[in-house]
Design an enzyme around this catalytic site. Structure first.
Site, mmCIF file in Angstrom:
data_model
loop_
_atom_site.group_PDB
_atom_site.id
_atom_site.type_symbol
_atom_site.label_atom_id
_atom_site.label_comp_id
_atom_site.label_asym_id
_atom_site.label_seq_id
_atom_site.Cartn_x
_atom_site.Cartn_y
_atom_site.Cartn_z
ATOM 1 N N ARG A 69 -13.805 0.316 -6.220
ATOM 2 C CA ARG A 69 -14.136 -0.823 -5.359
ATOM 3 C C ARG A 69 -15.292 -0.515 -4.420
ATOM 4 N NH1 ARG A 69 -8.587 -1.023 -6.362
ATOM 5 N NH2 ARG A 69 -8.413 0.687 -4.880
ATOM 6 N N GLU A 106 -3.047 9.302 -1.527
ATOM 7 C CA GLU A 106 -1.815 8.780 -0.925
ATOM 8 C C GLU A 106 -0.752 8.727 -2.030
ATOM 9 O OE1 GLU A 106 -2.301 4.821 0.561
ATOM 10 O OE2 GLU A 106 -0.432 4.850 1.697
HETATM 11 P P1 AMP Z 1 -7.273 8.227 0.232
HETATM 12 O O1 AMP Z 1 -7.912 9.256 -0.613
HETATM 13 O O2 AMP Z 1 -5.823 8.520 0.475
HETATM 14 O O3 AMP Z 1 -8.032 7.975 1.517
HETATM 15 O O4 AMP Z 1 -7.246 6.886 -0.611
HETATM 16 C C1 AMP Z 1 -8.352 6.073 -0.664
HETATM 17 C C2 AMP Z 1 -8.579 5.505 -2.035
HETATM 18 O O5 AMP Z 1 -7.381 5.055 -2.653
HETATM 19 C C3 AMP Z 1 -9.486 4.311 -1.921
HETATM 20 O O6 AMP Z 1 -10.428 4.379 -2.984
HETATM 21 C C4 AMP Z 1 -8.579 3.114 -2.041
HETATM 22 O O7 AMP Z 1 -9.152 2.151 -2.864
HETATM 23 C C5 AMP Z 1 -7.290 3.645 -2.636
HETATM 24 N N1 AMP Z 1 -6.094 3.322 -1.823
HETATM 25 C C6 AMP Z 1 -5.296 4.215 -1.196
HETATM 26 N N2 AMP Z 1 -4.286 3.625 -0.559
HETATM 27 C C7 AMP Z 1 -4.450 2.297 -0.779
HETATM 28 C C8 AMP Z 1 -3.747 1.132 -0.347
HETATM 29 N N3 AMP Z 1 -2.647 1.220 0.409
HETATM 30 N N4 AMP Z 1 -4.212 -0.068 -0.737
HETATM 31 C C9 AMP Z 1 -5.331 -0.170 -1.513
HETATM 32 N N5 AMP Z 1 -6.039 0.889 -1.940
HETATM 33 C C10 AMP Z 1 -5.613 2.111 -1.589
#
Ligand code: AMP
Length: 187
Positions: A69, A106
């Site tokens: 995205r 996550e």
């Molecule tokens: P992080 O590496 O944990 O910061 O996760 C970020 C990436 O995972 C981004 O590219 C987001 O698109 C996706 N992402 C993580 N958690 C969510 C969430 N709760 N809702 C939508 N996208 C998420």
């Protein structure tokens, strides 16, 4: 005053478009689906123009868009700013010579790659993704940009889940502590 009102309005309008999907892609995750924003072309235009204006004259000369995205937001921002953009992709998608970095999400684990010739030592980079959660994804991109000799000037997200403290993870790894964070919504 008028600008504050305009900004608050933009925030509300964008917030209203975000669809919360519980338990996706796995139980316990509240997924923020940003795709409805793209169906409102004037709102999307307003959002991107607002940030393009904010990011003008910040010393950025390249945008790195994060799979997937981040490609949408980053490419539009780059185009509005008249800047080149490059992409950080999930493992196995880029055809030429790459470097990679593996990190935890996550939910789960992932590897991101960049083409080795996409960043030069003179590059001052803005990294763009839709959402900051634990910070693992953007931290991986920071790592890749720095390994290729570039400097990270800032990170842009539409949404920050600040309770997950992703920002502090990124800050630890950036060589210039001046790195700026831009996000519209905070949960
Ligand atoms: P992080 O590496 O944990 O910061 O996760 C970020 C990436 O995972 C981004 O590219 C987001 O698109 C996706 N992402 C993580 N958690 C969510 C969430 N709760 N809702 C939508 N996208 C998420």
């Amino acid at each position: 005053m008028a600008e504050n009102f305009w900004y608050a309005n933009l925030k509300t309008e964008v917030e209203e478009k975000i669809r919360n999907v519980p338990d996706f892609p796995k139980e316990g995750i509240q997924f923020k689906d940003i795709t409805p924003i793209f169906k409102d072309s004037s709102l999307f235009e307003k959002l991107m123009s607002y940030y393009a204006n904010k990011l003008k004259n910040k010393g950025i000369n390249k945008i790195v868009c994060v799979d997937a995205r981040g490609f949408i937001f980053g490419s539009v921002l780059a185009n509005k700013l008249g800047l080149p953009f490059v992409i950080a992709r999930k493992k196995g998608k880029l055809p030429a010579k790459t470097i990679s970095h593996t990190y935890s999400l996550e939910y789960g684990e992932a590897t991101l790659e960049m083409h080795v010739d996409d960043i030069k030592s003179s590059d001052n980079v803005l990294i763009v993704d839709d959402l900051l959660a634990t910070g693992g994804t953007v931290d991986a991109v920071v790592n890749l940009v720095q390994k290729l000799g570039g400097t990270v000037q800032g990170c842009w997200f539409l949404i920050e889940l600040s309770f997950l403290e992703g920002k502090s993870k990124i800050i630890k790894n950036v060589s210039n502590y001046d790195v700026k964070f831009y996000s519209l919504l905070d949960y």
